[in-house]
Design a protein around this motif. Structure first.
Motif, PDB file in Angstrom:
ATOM      1  N   GLN A 177       0.842  -1.196   0.000  1.00 20.96           N
ATOM      2  CA  GLN A 177       0.000   0.000   0.000  1.00 20.96           C
ATOM      3  C   GLN A 177       0.878   1.248   0.000  1.00 20.96           C
ATOM      4  O   GLN A 177       0.608   2.225  -0.706  1.00 20.96           O
ATOM      5  CB  GLN A 177      -0.902   0.018   1.230  1.00 20.96           C
ATOM      6  CG  GLN A 177      -2.043  -0.981   1.207  1.00 20.96           C
ATOM      7  CD  GLN A 177      -2.903  -0.866   2.451  1.00 20.96           C
ATOM      8  OE1 GLN A 177      -2.688  -0.012   3.303  1.00 20.96           O
ATOM      9  NE2 GLN A 177      -3.879  -1.748   2.563  1.00 20.96           N
ATOM     10  N   PRO A 218      -6.673  -2.960 -11.411  1.00 20.83           N
ATOM     11  CA  PRO A 218      -7.707  -2.874 -10.368  1.00 20.83           C
ATOM     12  C   PRO A 218      -7.135  -3.043  -8.963  1.00 20.83           C
ATOM     13  O   PRO A 218      -7.579  -2.377  -8.022  1.00 20.83           O
ATOM     14  CB  PRO A 218      -8.658  -4.024 -10.727  1.00 20.83           C
ATOM     15  CG  PRO A 218      -8.492  -4.194 -12.196  1.00 20.83           C
ATOM     16  CD  PRO A 218      -7.037  -3.947 -12.447  1.00 20.83           C
ATOM     17  N   LYS A 232      -5.582   0.256  -7.894  1.00 22.85           N
ATOM     18  CA  LYS A 232      -6.603   1.241  -7.537  1.00 22.85           C
ATOM     19  C   LYS A 232      -7.195   0.943  -6.161  1.00 22.85           C
ATOM     20  O   LYS A 232      -7.428   1.854  -5.358  1.00 22.85           O
ATOM     21  CB  LYS A 232      -7.697   1.269  -8.603  1.00 22.85           C
ATOM     22  CG  LYS A 232      -7.210   1.824  -9.943  1.00 22.85           C
ATOM     23  CD  LYS A 232      -8.323   1.827 -10.974  1.00 22.85           C
ATOM     24  CE  LYS A 232      -7.842   2.437 -12.293  1.00 22.85           C
ATOM     25  NZ  LYS A 232      -8.905   2.432 -13.340  1.00 22.85           N
ATOM     26  N   SER A 233      -7.413  -0.333  -5.877  1.00 25.10           N
ATOM     27  CA  SER A 233      -7.956  -0.725  -4.577  1.00 25.10           C
ATOM     28  C   SER A 233      -6.947  -0.435  -3.459  1.00 25.10           C
ATOM     29  O   SER A 233      -7.316   0.094  -2.398  1.00 25.10           O
ATOM     30  CB  SER A 233      -8.304  -2.213  -4.591  1.00 25.10           C
ATOM     31  OG  SER A 233      -8.746  -2.639  -3.321  1.00 25.10           O
ATOM     32  N   GLN A 245      -6.783   3.308  -2.693  1.00 22.40           N
ATOM     33  CA  GLN A 245      -7.934   3.772  -1.926  1.00 22.40           C
ATOM     34  C   GLN A 245      -7.778   3.415  -0.445  1.00 22.40           C
ATOM     35  O   GLN A 245      -8.007   4.242   0.441  1.00 22.40           O
ATOM     36  CB  GLN A 245      -9.215   3.154  -2.479  1.00 22.40           C
ATOM     37  CG  GLN A 245     -10.490   3.658  -1.793  1.00 22.40           C
ATOM     38  CD  GLN A 245     -11.742   3.093  -2.432  1.00 22.40           C
ATOM     39  OE1 GLN A 245     -11.723   2.000  -2.986  1.00 22.40           O
ATOM     40  NE2 GLN A 245     -12.838   3.825  -2.356  1.00 22.40           N
ATOM     41  N   ARG A 246      -7.352   2.183  -0.167  1.00 26.28           N
ATOM     42  CA  ARG A 246      -7.164   1.763   1.219  1.00 26.28           C
ATOM     43  C   ARG A 246      -6.036   2.548   1.874  1.00 26.28           C
ATOM     44  O   ARG A 246      -6.116   2.914   3.054  1.00 26.28           O
ATOM     45  CB  ARG A 246      -6.870   0.266   1.282  1.00 26.28           C
ATOM     46  CG  ARG A 246      -8.043  -0.616   0.862  1.00 26.28           C
ATOM     47  CD  ARG A 246      -7.833  -2.057   1.307  1.00 26.28           C
ATOM     48  NE  ARG A 246      -6.594  -2.627   0.790  1.00 26.28           N
ATOM     49  CZ  ARG A 246      -6.482  -3.222  -0.390  1.00 26.28           C
ATOM     50  NH1 ARG A 246      -7.542  -3.316  -1.192  1.00 26.28           N
ATOM     51  NH2 ARG A 246      -5.323  -3.731  -0.774  1.00 26.28           N
TER      52      ARG A 246
END
Length: 295
Positions: free
Chosen positions: A128, A154, A157-158, A161-162
């Motif tokens: 992350q 994807p 992108k996830s 966001q986290r």
């Protein structure tokens, strides 16, 4: 590796060296580890140059190598933290180290190396952290980030966001922090150093905000509020002349390298606002002062 093509790599690496260093520092929170990572990046790039297929720019490829070296370094170790961020069950945490910055260095003189941001990054899972830095600090596209980390778009992108959500809860807001080069910031740093060199607790009190904090890095205890700061600091001031300080820059913030009775003590990094000094982060370790020069 004396070929013209290898010369292209060396030229590209030297152009990106400072940026790669800053990126490794953000990933690791460690100045000395970041130095080692940058050297490792160059060695790995030399070894892989002949098989580099130019599917990306040399710059993107170098950052991919650096990021993955950092991810390997992070595996199996505890996260780095500052004193206020250490939980009772986390006393073995490694400490975030200061990062020397030059006010004229456009690569690092920005929000992305402030202590609060770097410490907040350490709360993120390693991938992350990598995704957030590649996307939001280095402005890599989602596709470039996915290729660098062997992830799908994807998934990138996830993860981003986290990371944003978790960082928002971990890193303090910028508030009204002043740029290290502003006259007010420089003035507060000068007054801070003069107060300590003169062992003048009253002068020290005058530069602190009412809600100021002192954070000795590596200690489980920090001090919140002007009076608590004074109670902690005044006994350590000693006699006039015991302390000598030299102005410098760390993490794009004003800082002072300190000597106590002729012995190198460490670095104090200030968070300054128009209302005074909001926080003092103390790195009481001579090793922390390595790499710093006078401003």
């Amino acid at each position: 590796m004396g070929t013209p093509e290898a010369g292209v790599l060396t030229e590209a690496f030297e152009a990106e060296r400072r940026g790669l260093f800053a990126h490794a520092y953000r990933m690791l929170g460690a100045y000395h580890e970041a130095e080692d990572v940058v050297q490792d990046t160059y060695v790995r790039a030399l070894r892989g140059w002949e098989t580099f297929e130019r599917r990306s720019s040399v710059r993107t490829w170098l950052y991919r190598i650096t990021t993955n070296v950092c991810l390997t370094a992070i595996e199996g170790r505890g996260r780095r933290a500052l004193a206020s961020d250490v939980r009772p069950d986390d006393l073995g945490a490694l400490v975030v180290e200061p990062f020397p910055t030059d006010p004229l260095d456009l690569v690092t003189a920005r929000e992305s190396v402030r202590l609060a941001f770097v410490a907040g990054l350490q709360h993120l899972a390693p991938r992350q952290r990598a995704v957030l830095l590649l996307r939001e600090v280095l402005a890599f596209s989602a596709a470039e980030t996915a290729a660098a980390l062997d992830m799908s778009v994807p998934a990138v992108k996830s993860a981003l966001q986290r990371a944003r959500v978790r960082l928002a809860g971990a890193a303090p807001t910028r508030d009204d922090v002043l740029d290290a080069t502003s006259p007010r910031a420089r003035g507060l740093l000068a007054r801070y150093m003069a107060a300590w060199e003169a062992s003048d607790a009253t002068a020290f009190r005058e530069v602190l905000r009412a809600d100021a904090a002192i954070e000795p890095v590596g200690s489980p205890t920090s001090y919140a509020g002007r009076e608590a700061c004074l109670a902690f600091a005044t006994p350590a001031m000693g006699a006039a002349g015991d302390w000598r300080m030299v102005a410098t820059g760390a993490n794009a913030q004003p800082a002072a390298v300190a000597w106590f009775r002729g012995e190198l003590f460490g670095v104090a990094v200030l968070t300054v606002t128009e209302g005074g000094i909001a926080a003092i982060t103390l790195f009481g370790n001579p090793r922390a002062a390595e790499g710093f020069t006078a401003a």
